[in-house]
Design a protein around this motif. Structure first.
Motif, PDB file in Angstrom:
ATOM      1  N   ALA A   1      -3.041   7.626  24.034  1.00 35.43           N
ATOM      2  CA  ALA A   1      -3.965   7.269  22.956  1.00 35.43           C
ATOM      3  C   ALA A   1      -3.254   7.236  21.609  1.00 35.43           C
ATOM      4  O   ALA A   1      -2.372   8.058  21.321  1.00 35.43           O
ATOM      5  N   LEU A   2      -3.651   6.290  20.801  1.00 34.26           N
ATOM      6  CA  LEU A   2      -3.054   6.091  19.486  1.00 34.26           C
ATOM      7  C   LEU A   2      -3.723   7.027  18.476  1.00 34.26           C
ATOM      8  O   LEU A   2      -4.947   7.075  18.383  1.00 34.26           O
ATOM      9  N   ARG A   3      -2.923   7.754  17.745  1.00 33.69           N
ATOM     10  CA  ARG A   3      -3.481   8.636  16.714  1.00 33.69           C
ATOM     11  C   ARG A   3      -4.001   7.778  15.559  1.00 33.69           C
ATOM     12  O   ARG A   3      -3.249   6.965  14.997  1.00 33.69           O
ATOM     13  N   PRO A   4      -5.285   7.929  15.151  1.00 36.53           N
ATOM     14  CA  PRO A   4      -5.837   7.068  14.097  1.00 36.53           C
ATOM     15  C   PRO A   4      -5.017   7.076  12.813  1.00 36.53           C
ATOM     16  O   PRO A   4      -4.828   6.028  12.188  1.00 36.53           O
ATOM     17  N   SER A   5      -4.516   8.248  12.407  1.00 36.89           N
ATOM     18  CA  SER A   5      -3.746   8.309  11.160  1.00 36.89           C
ATOM     19  C   SER A   5      -2.457   7.498  11.241  1.00 36.89           C
ATOM     20  O   SER A   5      -1.949   7.034  10.209  1.00 36.89           O
ATOM     21  N   SER A   6      -1.932   7.299  12.446  1.00 31.67           N
ATOM     22  CA  SER A   6      -0.698   6.514  12.585  1.00 31.67           C
ATOM     23  C   SER A   6      -0.945   5.050  12.235  1.00 31.67           C
ATOM     24  O   SER A   6      -0.023   4.352  11.812  1.00 31.67           O
ATOM     25  N   ILE A   7      -2.179   4.569  12.434  1.00 24.88           N
ATOM     26  CA  ILE A   7      -2.504   3.183  12.057  1.00 24.88           C
ATOM     27  C   ILE A   7      -2.427   3.044  10.541  1.00 24.88           C
ATOM     28  O   ILE A   7      -1.882   2.063  10.021  1.00 24.88           O
ATOM     29  N   SER A   8      -2.962   4.036   9.822  1.00 28.34           N
ATOM     30  CA  SER A   8      -2.898   4.010   8.352  1.00 28.34           C
ATOM     31  C   SER A   8      -1.454   4.042   7.872  1.00 28.34           C
ATOM     32  O   SER A   8      -1.071   3.296   6.963  1.00 28.34           O
ATOM     33  N   ASP A   9      -0.636   4.904   8.477  1.00 25.49           N
ATOM     34  CA  ASP A   9       0.774   5.003   8.081  1.00 25.49           C
ATOM     35  C   ASP A   9       1.502   3.689   8.337  1.00 25.49           C
ATOM     36  O   ASP A   9       2.294   3.227   7.505  1.00 25.49           O
ATOM     37  N   ARG A  10       1.228   3.093   9.474  1.00 25.65           N
ATOM     38  CA  ARG A  10       1.879   1.829   9.848  1.00 25.65           C
ATOM     39  C   ARG A  10       1.474   0.726   8.873  1.00 25.65           C
ATOM     40  O   ARG A  10       2.297  -0.082   8.435  1.00 25.65           O
ATOM     41  N   PHE A  11       0.182   0.697   8.538  1.00 25.78           N
ATOM     42  CA  PHE A  11      -0.331  -0.321   7.617  1.00 25.78           C
ATOM     43  C   PHE A  11       0.335  -0.213   6.256  1.00 25.78           C
ATOM     44  O   PHE A  11       0.748  -1.222   5.671  1.00 25.78           O
ATOM     45  N   GLU A  12       0.473   1.014   5.734  1.00 29.82           N
ATOM     46  CA  GLU A  12       1.084   1.204   4.415  1.00 29.82           C
ATOM     47  C   GLU A  12       2.532   0.716   4.408  1.00 29.82           C
ATOM     48  O   GLU A  12       2.982   0.054   3.461  1.00 29.82           O
ATOM     49  N   ARG A  13       3.276   1.031   5.467  1.00 36.40           N
ATOM     50  CA  ARG A  13       4.679   0.573   5.532  1.00 36.40           C
ATOM     51  C   ARG A  13       4.749  -0.953   5.534  1.00 36.40           C
ATOM     52  O   ARG A  13       5.610  -1.546   4.869  1.00 36.40           O
ATOM     53  N   LEU A  14       3.835  -1.587   6.246  1.00 34.52           N
ATOM     54  CA  LEU A  14       3.889  -3.044   6.389  1.00 34.52           C
ATOM     55  C   LEU A  14       3.542  -3.768   5.091  1.00 34.52           C
ATOM     56  O   LEU A  14       4.243  -4.703   4.684  1.00 34.52           O
ATOM     57  N   TYR A  15       2.452  -3.359   4.428  1.00 37.02           N
ATOM     58  CA  TYR A  15       2.075  -4.119   3.226  1.00 37.02           C
ATOM     59  C   TYR A  15       3.076  -3.901   2.093  1.00 37.02           C
ATOM     60  O   TYR A  15       3.308  -4.791   1.262  1.00 37.02           O
ATOM     61  N   LYS A  16       3.681  -2.689   2.051  1.00 38.68           N
ATOM     62  CA  LYS A  16       4.702  -2.454   1.032  1.00 38.68           C
ATOM     63  C   LYS A  16       5.925  -3.326   1.283  1.00 38.68           C
ATOM     64  O   LYS A  16       6.495  -3.910   0.343  1.00 38.68           O
ATOM     65  N   ALA A  17       6.324  -3.434   2.554  1.00 34.58           N
ATOM     66  CA  ALA A  17       7.475  -4.276   2.899  1.00 34.58           C
ATOM     67  C   ALA A  17       7.193  -5.741   2.613  1.00 34.58           C
ATOM     68  O   ALA A  17       8.109  -6.509   2.307  1.00 34.58           O
ATOM     69  N   ALA A  18       5.914  -6.129   2.698  1.00 34.43           N
ATOM     70  CA  ALA A  18       5.534  -7.522   2.435  1.00 34.43           C
ATOM     71  C   ALA A  18       5.399  -7.805   0.945  1.00 34.43           C
ATOM     72  O   ALA A  18       5.192  -8.963   0.552  1.00 34.43           O
ATOM     73  N   GLY A  19       5.519  -6.770   0.092  1.00 37.92           N
ATOM     74  CA  GLY A  19       5.420  -6.961  -1.350  1.00 37.92           C
ATOM     75  C   GLY A  19       4.005  -7.229  -1.836  1.00 37.92           C
ATOM     76  O   GLY A  19       3.815  -7.843  -2.889  1.00 37.92           O
TER      77      GLY A  19
END
Length: 449
Positions: A335-353
């Motif tokens: 099972a995917l930890r819900p907070s890991s989705i938030s962490d993943r999202f933050e890394r992605l949008y920051k990398a996308a500028g």
């Protein structure tokens, strides 16, 4: 019923009540005492809010996440601020004073947070080691960073008190629930669109215009283009989040049994939450949260591709595959930890500028995109799983600037106007509207230069 006309038991209860009164206590109100006698309440018991809340928590059975929420509301706010008030004497004024104190605390929290930020900036810009040490001592003397108690949290605190007092009435501890007659006046912040002007100001100062921000369609598209290259394994999740707006726990908890390739839908019937770092499965947030979400062709294709990719991964791992049955999982199928989705999202949008938003704000982005596509508000409500359509309309009254501008132009077009007379020395224009367009074009040209 007159107090002197009741049974012997009533007379004895009144006598015991009067005997139990302290020196400085007033004789209880006649009508209040009569009501207690009729409802069979104990006239002697001086049960306080604090004591009742302890009893209430012990006997109530809730979902684990709800229990944790109740416990924090009781420990941090209700008992410290109204815990000494008797249950049968709680008034609307008591509750109003409690929230006034909470807002006073908020002012102190904000001021302290500002002081800490200022000191941290001074430490960063100070070259002298001795001065840095002095500033760090001052920093240690300040309380730690805290989040103010926002409108949503205040509403939940009020809901906890209301539920506790309803149960107090059911157990004949009181006849009146003051929380039912009090409304939390603070309003949740309205979502703001990341317009070019706001993005430019954020890039210049680093400050967000508001706590709840929403991407434009162009920004949402840039994010999906980015994840197509940099996070293909979760591309289906991001398409679902951006376009349909399920909650984080609903994404983490979605089982394959609730995806219909035939109908191109997903059914939200469960969610995962985190309580003390433990993953807990439970029902959606409300009855309205249990819903069927239709998918667009692109998102459906990504889900089909994701299912094939996951099946291959399962074959590769064999017995090491942790078969959670979820659509979106860890690499080993657990099972995917819900907070890991938030962490993943933050890394992605920051990398996308891209300008910052919270993962939860993708729900607002999805709603705003649906509004821009002229989708009926009722459909948006059902897609997001809101209990009431007023919630949807109140939150999303602020729409994309282009949508609002188009609505303004359509409104103006309904107003009949006489043909405008061309000024001397200029080309004749058939209508005032044409002149306005020419003027607007000139203003835009001046702005660019």
């Amino acid at each position: 019923m007159r107090l002197g006309e009741g049974s012997e038991e009533d007379a004895e209860a009144v006598s015991a009540m009067l005997d139990a009164l302290g020196k400085d206590e007033q004789i209880p109100d006649y009508e209040e005492t009569a009501r207690k006698l009729r409802s069979g309440q104990n006239l002697v018991e001086n049960l306080t809010i604090g004591h009742w809340l302890d009893l209430w928590q012990d006997q109530e059975s809730h979902r684990k996440a709800t229990e944790l929420s109740y416990e924090s509301h009781v420990r941090l706010y209700l008992k410290p601020k109204i815990g000494d008030v008797r249950v049968d004497r709680l008034t609307v004024s008591h509750i109003s004073e409690m929230f006034a104190k909470i807002n006073d605390d908020n002012d102190r929290i904000v001021a302290n947070n500002d002081d800490r930020r200022a000191l941290l900036a001074r430490i960063k810009n100070t070259r002298s080691r001795a001065d840095k040490r002095i500033l760090r001592v001052k920093l240690d003397e300040l309380p730690p960073f805290r989040r103010p108690v926002g409108p949503s949290s205040q509403a939940r605190i009020h809901a906890t008190l209301r539920a506790a007092m309803n149960d107090a009435i059911a157990e004949q501890k009181t006849t009146f629930n003051a929380a039912m007659h009090y409304s939390v006046s603070a309003k949740p912040p309205k979502p703001l669109i990341w317009t070019p002007e706001r993005v430019e100001e954020w890039q210049r100062t680093g400050k967000r215009p508001g706590p709840v921000m929403v991407w434009t369609p162009e920004q949402a598209g840039a994010f999906l283009d980015h994840v197509a290259v940099h996070d293909p394994e979760f591309e289906a999740l991001w398409h679902l989040a951006v376009k349909r707006g399920p909650r984080r726990g609903e994404l983490a908890g979605l089982p394959w049994t609730e995806y219909s390739a035939l109908d191109a839908t997903v059914t939200i019937s469960t969610q995962l939450t985190e309580v003390d770092w433990e993953i807990v499965e439970g029902d959606p947030k409300s009855e309205a949260g249990e819903r069927v979400i239709p998918l667009d062709d692109e998102t459906d294709l990504h889900l089909r591709t994701h299912k094939v990719r996951q099946a291959r991964r399962r074959l590769e791992l064999g017995s090491a595959w942790g078969d959670s049955g979820r659509v979106f999982t860890m690499e080993d199928g657990s099972a995917l930890r819900p907070s890991s989705i938030s962490d993943r999202f933050e890394r992605l949008y920051k990398a996308a500028g891209l300008p910052p938003i919270r993962l939860h704000d993708l729900r607002h982005t999805a709603a705003t995109l649906m509004l821009a596509a002229d989708i009926d508000m009722k459909v948006i409500q059902e897609t997001l799983g809101h209990s009431q359509i007023q919630t949807t309309s109140n939150i999303y009254a602020s729409v994309l600037p282009k949508v609002a501008r188009d609505a303004a132009e359509k409104t103006v077009a309904l107003i009949p106007r006489a043909p405008a007379r061309a000024p001397t020395g200029t080309l004749g224009h058939p209508s005032g509207t044409r002149k306005i367009h020419i003027a607007n074009a000139e203003v835009r040209e001046m702005t660019r230069t």
